[in-house]
Design a protein around this motif. Structure first.
Motif, PDB file in Angstrom:
ATOM      1  N   THR A  97       0.850  -1.195   0.000  1.00 52.95           N
ATOM      2  CA  THR A  97       0.000   0.000   0.000  1.00 52.95           C
ATOM      3  C   THR A  97       0.881   1.239   0.000  1.00 52.95           C
ATOM      4  O   THR A  97       1.824   1.343   0.784  1.00 52.95           O
ATOM      5  CB  THR A  97      -0.907   0.016   1.251  1.00 52.95           C
ATOM      6  N   TYR A  98       0.572   2.174  -0.871  1.00 54.86           N
ATOM      7  CA  TYR A  98       1.327   3.432  -0.985  1.00 54.86           C
ATOM      8  C   TYR A  98       0.484   4.542  -0.368  1.00 54.86           C
ATOM      9  O   TYR A  98      -0.616   4.829  -0.821  1.00 54.86           O
ATOM     10  CB  TYR A  98       1.621   3.690  -2.458  1.00 54.86           C
ATOM     11  N   ASN A  99       1.000   5.156   0.685  1.00 52.61           N
ATOM     12  CA  ASN A  99       0.305   6.251   1.357  1.00 52.61           C
ATOM     13  C   ASN A  99       1.124   7.530   1.290  1.00 52.61           C
ATOM     14  O   ASN A  99       2.351   7.500   1.440  1.00 52.61           O
ATOM     15  CB  ASN A  99       0.052   5.907   2.833  1.00 52.61           C
ATOM     16  N   TYR A 100       0.430   8.654   1.086  1.00 59.57           N
ATOM     17  CA  TYR A 100       1.090   9.953   1.058  1.00 59.57           C
ATOM     18  C   TYR A 100       1.341  10.411   2.498  1.00 59.57           C
ATOM     19  O   TYR A 100       0.580  11.198   3.075  1.00 59.57           O
ATOM     20  CB  TYR A 100       0.251  10.981   0.316  1.00 59.57           C
ATOM     21  N   VAL A 101       2.393   9.895   3.083  1.00 55.00           N
ATOM     22  CA  VAL A 101       2.742  10.222   4.467  1.00 55.00           C
ATOM     23  C   VAL A 101       4.204  10.647   4.506  1.00 55.00           C
ATOM     24  O   VAL A 101       5.087   9.881   4.097  1.00 55.00           O
ATOM     25  CB  VAL A 101       2.522   9.011   5.397  1.00 55.00           C
ATOM     26  N   PRO A 102       4.517  11.845   4.972  1.00 50.38           N
ATOM     27  CA  PRO A 102       5.912  12.306   5.022  1.00 50.38           C
ATOM     28  C   PRO A 102       6.774  11.447   5.933  1.00 50.38           C
ATOM     29  O   PRO A 102       6.275  10.811   6.871  1.00 50.38           O
ATOM     30  CB  PRO A 102       5.798  13.732   5.574  1.00 50.38           C
ATOM     31  N   MET A 103       8.063  11.453   5.669  1.00 53.00           N
ATOM     32  CA  MET A 103       9.024  10.775   6.529  1.00 53.00           C
ATOM     33  C   MET A 103       9.473  11.767   7.608  1.00 53.00           C
ATOM     34  O   MET A 103      10.114  12.774   7.296  1.00 53.00           O
ATOM     35  CB  MET A 103      10.234  10.310   5.695  1.00 53.00           C
ATOM     36  N   PRO A 104       9.160  11.521   8.872  1.00 53.77           N
ATOM     37  CA  PRO A 104       9.465  12.495   9.938  1.00 53.77           C
ATOM     38  C   PRO A 104      10.927  12.432  10.379  1.00 53.77           C
ATOM     39  O   PRO A 104      11.263  11.886  11.427  1.00 53.77           O
ATOM     40  CB  PRO A 104       8.520  12.054  11.062  1.00 53.77           C
ATOM     41  N   PHE A 105      11.803  13.017   9.565  1.00 61.43           N
ATOM     42  CA  PHE A 105      13.236  12.885   9.821  1.00 61.43           C
ATOM     43  C   PHE A 105      13.804  13.971  10.736  1.00 61.43           C
ATOM     44  O   PHE A 105      15.020  14.107  10.875  1.00 61.43           O
ATOM     45  CB  PHE A 105      14.025  12.871   8.503  1.00 61.43           C
ATOM     46  N   ILE A 106      12.929  14.751  11.339  1.00 58.71           N
ATOM     47  CA  ILE A 106      13.362  15.750  12.318  1.00 58.71           C
ATOM     48  C   ILE A 106      12.904  15.323  13.710  1.00 58.71           C
ATOM     49  O   ILE A 106      11.741  14.968  13.910  1.00 58.71           O
ATOM     50  CB  ILE A 106      12.781  17.141  11.982  1.00 58.71           C
ATOM     51  N   TYR A 107      13.828  15.330  14.658  1.00 62.72           N
ATOM     52  CA  TYR A 107      13.507  15.000  16.044  1.00 62.72           C
ATOM     53  C   TYR A 107      13.432  16.307  16.826  1.00 62.72           C
ATOM     54  O   TYR A 107      14.446  16.899  17.197  1.00 62.72           O
ATOM     55  CB  TYR A 107      14.568  14.073  16.618  1.00 62.72           C
ATOM     56  N   LEU A 108      12.221  16.749  17.069  1.00 58.95           N
ATOM     57  CA  LEU A 108      11.988  18.070  17.644  1.00 58.95           C
ATOM     58  C   LEU A 108      12.638  18.256  19.003  1.00 58.95           C
ATOM     59  O   LEU A 108      13.180  19.324  19.308  1.00 58.95           O
ATOM     60  CB  LEU A 108      10.479  18.314  17.755  1.00 58.95           C
ATOM     61  N   ASN A 109      12.570  17.231  19.841  1.00 56.72           N
ATOM     62  CA  ASN A 109      13.023  17.381  21.235  1.00 56.72           C
ATOM     63  C   ASN A 109      14.488  17.785  21.342  1.00 56.72           C
ATOM     64  O   ASN A 109      14.888  18.462  22.294  1.00 56.72           O
ATOM     65  CB  ASN A 109      12.796  16.078  21.998  1.00 56.72           C
ATOM     66  N   GLU A 110      15.293  17.347  20.390  1.00 58.96           N
ATOM     67  CA  GLU A 110      16.734  17.628  20.451  1.00 58.96           C
ATOM     68  C   GLU A 110      17.014  19.119  20.474  1.00 58.96           C
ATOM     69  O   GLU A 110      17.873  19.603  21.207  1.00 58.96           O
ATOM     70  CB  GLU A 110      17.440  16.984  19.253  1.00 58.96           C
TER      71      GLU A 110
END
Length: 415
Positions: free
Chosen positions: A184-197
């Motif tokens: 299944t192909y979903n339009y979901v971004p890859m969350p490559f930023i870790y905000l807490n840092e």
């Protein structure tokens, strides 16, 4: 029972952030990655101020001797026993060759539009010559039959249960769909930023980063700073997806300086990409050398300090992209961006889009710079709103979607 998750691959340090997001949710997530010489700025240590990463990030040497000579038994022993597999790039291809299918595959770009399509073009001659060109390693007849790594990269993508990728533009979308994947192909971004840092840092003046004194000196000498920290790609053609049209930014900035000689403004760029020399030559020809400041490639934690020190950042000016590394990092630090975006491509994907200065050529970039320098309150508001958009649609919702896939798999396995 704590669910064990293996993240295999770490292109551009993408999976290090996802690993930490999953661990924050209580999963026993582990990252398996191959350090690449010359790409130390994409090592987990480049994106953290702590040493905790050593407990769950594992350097692997699966491909150090070449794909044809990798040891399948070693790979199997290292990644067996996990409940959920998330993959990307060559390491995921190696795992697939060893019998591991991915529950989720996150494309990063050229794995889709270039390498995954190569196996369809291989002639018999190519299949034989390709591994032999690897040089100093002897290749057996059996290894020749197995084929090159691109075959397995295509395999891991096509056979993944889920492909998660943000919608970028029609051409790239066609490349993904052209693979005839089984999942299944979903339009979901890859969350490559870790905000807490980075949100945990209250005082950036005391941050433990390199280049601090140089960045501070540039900041003190300028009232307005523009940053472009992407690759210099505009003169040399690689393929239809790599052009950034960086020269438009240089020309637009030069025209702004010529019309506003009294403004203390500077442009900061990184010595990164194929066309650094071409960009420097253009800058010299335009007579703006003293207004442009070059920095080396750097760790993300150093880059975030640099971003925090400027007024506005830049994306790319070729084809439309909604998000990618440079602009996500910028908006995470509450910096507005000058970038090219075709809004109609994404209107049905999100309830709203982040604010930005939309520019596609040198004149539009010049106008954006002029507007930005004249309205600091607008910049502040745009930066804050863009940051909130990133938090909501690029981190929180994608992580929630990934978590739903993990939990749904285990619900289906219950008696």
């Amino acid at each position: 029972m704590t669910k064990k998750i293996a993240l295999i691959g770490n292109m551009n340090n993408n999976f290090f952030a996802i690993t930490r997001h999953l661990r924050d949710l209580g999963y026993d997530a582990h990252l398996f990655f191959r350090p690449v010489l010359g790409s130390e700025h994409f090592h987990p240590k480049s994106d953290t101020f702590k040493l905790e990463y050593k407990e769950f990030c594992h350097e692997v040497n699966w491909l150090d001797r070449g794909f044809e000579r990798m040891q399948d038994d070693v790979i199997k022993n290292q990644i067996k026993g996990f409940d959920f597999y998330i993959g990307q790039g060559d390491e995921a291809a190696a795992a697939y060759k060893c019998g591991f299918n991915m529950d989720v595959y996150y494309p990063y770009g050229s794995d889709i539009y270039k390498y995954a399509y190569q196996p369809q073009k291989y002639s018999l001659k190519t299949k034989i010559i390709y591994p032999l060109r690897r040089g100093k390693y002897n290749v057996s007849r059996e290894q020749l039959k197995q084929g090159p790594i691109a075959k397995y990269l295509r395999g891991v993508i096509v056979n993944a249960d889920n492909i998660l990728a943000e919608y970028t533009n029609e051409d790239y979308d066609k490349k993904i769909k052209g693979l005839n994947f089984k999942g299944t192909y979903n339009y979901v971004p890859m969350p490559f930023i870790y905000l807490n840092e980075y949100e945990s840092i209250k005082d950036w003046t005391n941050a433990d980063v390199h280049w601090k004194s140089i960045v501070n000196k540039i900041r003190q000498e300028n009232d307005f700073l523009i940053l472009y920290h992407g690759r210099q790609e505009w003169k040399t053609y690689h393929n239809e997806f790599t052009q950034k049209n960086t020269h438009y930014l240089i020309i637009g900035f030069a025209n702004f300086i010529k019309k506003n000689p009294s403004v203390r403004a500077g442009l900061i760029m990184l010595e990164y990409g194929t066309d650094v020399a071409h960009s420097k030559k253009l800058i010299e020809q335009l007579g703006i050398t003293k207004w442009v400041h070059w920095m080396p490639k750097m760790y993300r934690k150093d880059l975030m300090f640099l971003i925090n020190s400027v007024d506005i950042c830049c994306g790319q000016f070729d084809r439309s992209y909604l998000t990618f590394g440079a602009i996500v990092e910028s908006m995470q630090m509450k910096k507005p961006i000058i970038h090219y975006r075709t809004d109609s491509l994404y209107a049905d994907k999100y309830p709203c889009l982040y604010p930005m200065f939309n520019a596609h050529n040198a004149e539009q970039i010049e106008n954006a710079i002029a507007k930005a320098t004249s309205d600091p309150e607008l910049l502040k508001k745009m930066g804050e709103d863009a940051c909130q958009w990133i938090k909501t649609f690029f981190v929180q919702k994608p992580i929630e979607f990934l978590q739903s896939l993990i939990e749904n798999k285990f619900q289906k396995q219950l008696p």
